[in-house]
Design a protein around this motif. Structure first.
Motif, PDB file in Angstrom:
ATOM      1  N   LEU A 155       0.819  -1.215   0.000  1.00  0.00           N
ATOM      2  CA  LEU A 155       0.000   0.000   0.000  1.00  0.00           C
ATOM      3  C   LEU A 155       0.852   1.264   0.000  1.00  0.00           C
ATOM      4  O   LEU A 155       0.515   2.245  -0.672  1.00  0.00           O
ATOM      5  N   ASP A 156       1.958   1.243   0.745  1.00  0.00           N
ATOM      6  CA  ASP A 156       2.865   2.388   0.746  1.00  0.00           C
ATOM      7  C   ASP A 156       3.389   2.674  -0.656  1.00  0.00           C
ATOM      8  O   ASP A 156       3.382   3.818  -1.121  1.00  0.00           O
ATOM      9  N   GLU A 157       3.826   1.622  -1.344  1.00  0.00           N
ATOM     10  CA  GLU A 157       4.363   1.774  -2.703  1.00  0.00           C
ATOM     11  C   GLU A 157       3.276   2.112  -3.713  1.00  0.00           C
ATOM     12  O   GLU A 157       3.446   2.970  -4.569  1.00  0.00           O
ATOM     13  N   PHE A 158       2.140   1.427  -3.612  1.00  0.00           N
ATOM     14  CA  PHE A 158       1.040   1.630  -4.549  1.00  0.00           C
ATOM     15  C   PHE A 158       0.500   3.059  -4.459  1.00  0.00           C
ATOM     16  O   PHE A 158       0.157   3.675  -5.474  1.00  0.00           O
ATOM     17  N   SER A 159       0.442   3.601  -3.239  1.00  0.00           N
ATOM     18  CA  SER A 159      -0.048   4.969  -3.045  1.00  0.00           C
ATOM     19  C   SER A 159       0.811   5.986  -3.790  1.00  0.00           C
ATOM     20  O   SER A 159       0.308   7.022  -4.228  1.00  0.00           O
ATOM     21  N   LYS A 160       2.087   5.680  -3.948  1.00  0.00           N
ATOM     22  CA  LYS A 160       3.009   6.588  -4.651  1.00  0.00           C
ATOM     23  C   LYS A 160       2.731   6.651  -6.149  1.00  0.00           C
ATOM     24  O   LYS A 160       3.024   7.659  -6.797  1.00  0.00           O
ATOM     25  N   ILE A 161       2.202   5.567  -6.708  1.00  0.00           N
ATOM     26  CA  ILE A 161       2.019   5.521  -8.171  1.00  0.00           C
ATOM     27  C   ILE A 161       0.559   5.471  -8.617  1.00  0.00           C
ATOM     28  O   ILE A 161       0.278   5.560  -9.808  1.00  0.00           O
ATOM     29  N   LYS A 162      -0.375   5.340  -7.689  1.00  0.00           N
ATOM     30  CA  LYS A 162      -1.780   5.161  -8.052  1.00  0.00           C
ATOM     31  C   LYS A 162      -2.279   6.240  -9.017  1.00  0.00           C
ATOM     32  O   LYS A 162      -2.976   5.949  -9.975  1.00  0.00           O
ATOM     33  N   ASP A 163      -1.901   7.490  -8.770  1.00  0.00           N
ATOM     34  CA  ASP A 163      -2.379   8.581  -9.624  1.00  0.00           C
ATOM     35  C   ASP A 163      -1.763   8.560 -11.024  1.00  0.00           C
ATOM     36  O   ASP A 163      -2.285   9.188 -11.943  1.00  0.00           O
ATOM     37  N   LYS A 164      -0.664   7.846 -11.191  1.00  0.00           N
ATOM     38  CA  LYS A 164      -0.027   7.738 -12.504  1.00  0.00           C
ATOM     39  C   LYS A 164      -0.675   6.659 -13.366  1.00  0.00           C
ATOM     40  O   LYS A 164      -0.461   6.612 -14.568  1.00  0.00           O
ATOM     41  N   ILE A 165      -1.449   5.778 -12.727  1.00  0.00           N
ATOM     42  CA  ILE A 165      -2.136   4.708 -13.455  1.00  0.00           C
ATOM     43  C   ILE A 165      -3.410   5.306 -14.049  1.00  0.00           C
ATOM     44  O   ILE A 165      -4.236   5.871 -13.334  1.00  0.00           O
ATOM     45  N   LYS A 166      -3.564   5.180 -15.348  1.00  0.00           N
ATOM     46  CA  LYS A 166      -4.670   5.827 -16.048  1.00  0.00           C
ATOM     47  C   LYS A 166      -6.030   5.233 -15.687  1.00  0.00           C
ATOM     48  O   LYS A 166      -7.033   5.924 -15.654  1.00  0.00           O
ATOM     49  N   ASP A 167      -6.068   3.926 -15.444  1.00  0.00           N
ATOM     50  CA  ASP A 167      -7.330   3.247 -15.182  1.00  0.00           C
ATOM     51  C   ASP A 167      -7.735   3.373 -13.710  1.00  0.00           C
ATOM     52  O   ASP A 167      -6.897   3.432 -12.814  1.00  0.00           O
ATOM     53  N   LYS A 168      -9.049   3.399 -13.475  1.00  0.00           N
ATOM     54  CA  LYS A 168      -9.568   3.435 -12.110  1.00  0.00           C
ATOM     55  C   LYS A 168      -9.431   2.042 -11.505  1.00  0.00           C
ATOM     56  O   LYS A 168      -9.777   1.045 -12.139  1.00  0.00           O
ATOM     57  N   ILE A 169      -8.923   1.979 -10.284  1.00  0.00           N
ATOM     58  CA  ILE A 169      -8.748   0.702  -9.587  1.00  0.00           C
ATOM     59  C   ILE A 169      -9.397   0.796  -8.216  1.00  0.00           C
ATOM     60  O   ILE A 169      -9.122   1.726  -7.454  1.00  0.00           O
ATOM     61  N   ASP A 170     -10.281  -0.160  -7.910  1.00  0.00           N
ATOM     62  CA  ASP A 170     -10.853  -0.278  -6.576  1.00  0.00           C
ATOM     63  C   ASP A 170     -10.037  -1.321  -5.820  1.00  0.00           C
ATOM     64  O   ASP A 170      -9.927  -2.464  -6.262  1.00  0.00           O
ATOM     65  N   LEU A 171      -9.465  -0.924  -4.689  1.00  0.00           N
ATOM     66  CA  LEU A 171      -8.605  -1.814  -3.907  1.00  0.00           C
ATOM     67  C   LEU A 171      -9.289  -2.138  -2.588  1.00  0.00           C
ATOM     68  O   LEU A 171      -9.660  -1.227  -1.838  1.00  0.00           O
ATOM     69  N   TYR A 172      -9.462  -3.434  -2.336  1.00  0.00           N
ATOM     70  CA  TYR A 172     -10.084  -3.905  -1.099  1.00  0.00           C
ATOM     71  C   TYR A 172      -9.049  -4.670  -0.283  1.00  0.00           C
ATOM     72  O   TYR A 172      -8.452  -5.623  -0.779  1.00  0.00           O
ATOM     73  N   VAL A 173      -8.841  -4.233   0.942  1.00  0.00           N
ATOM     74  CA  VAL A 173      -7.993  -4.990   1.857  1.00  0.00           C
ATOM     75  C   VAL A 173      -8.859  -6.127   2.382  1.00  0.00           C
ATOM     76  O   VAL A 173      -9.966  -5.901   2.879  1.00  0.00           O
TER      77      VAL A 173
END
Length: 133
Positions: free
Chosen positions: A78-96
């Motif tokens: 989550l720490d790493e993904f949060s850094k790049i999430k906005d650079k990913i063009k597609d919408k992603i719903d993430l469920y823990v």
């Protein structure tokens, strides 16, 4: 039933859980495909690769993320993904998705912008239908 979700991602090291979730999704035809990563490192490497404009990568629309895994756990992912999430063009719903019912884990996960919701294991078939339809 039409499949609104093309690609689902499971990030978990529990083979039994992965098999069960995959079967439910396939039997109920909730997604066209399921990609699996056994730890956060494999998954974050995939997402970093997806940012390479020379590669055509099918990014999942939904991610089911476990917290307790070897190599890179869900928190580190989550720490790493949060850094790049906005650079990913597609919408992603993430469920823990975790067996932890500790309110500190639940509140921590829900406080992260990238997280859509926190779901406790074991998931029921209806949980997947609500999320993926």
């Amino acid at each position: 039933m039409s499949q609104a979700i093309e690609n689902v991602c499971i990030i978990d090291d529990d083979a039994v859980y992965i098999n069960l979730v995959t079967k439910i999704i396939e039997l109920k035809r909730l997604s066209q495909s399921v990609m699996v990563f056994n730890n956060g490192k494999e998954a974050i490497d995939f997402f970093y690769d997806s940012l390479d404009s020379n590669k055509k990568v099918d990014v999942p629309q939904v991610i089911f993320l476990d917290l307790n895994m070897p190599v890179m756990d869900g928190w580190q992912f989550l720490d790493e993904f949060s850094k790049i999430k906005d650079k990913i063009k597609d919408k992603i719903d993430l469920y823990v998705v975790s067996s932890s019912i500790d309110l500190r884990d639940i509140n921590r996960a829900k406080s992260i912008d990238a997280v859509s919701d926190y779901i406790t294991k074991p998931l029921k078939s209806g949980d997947f239908e609500k999320i993926l339809e």
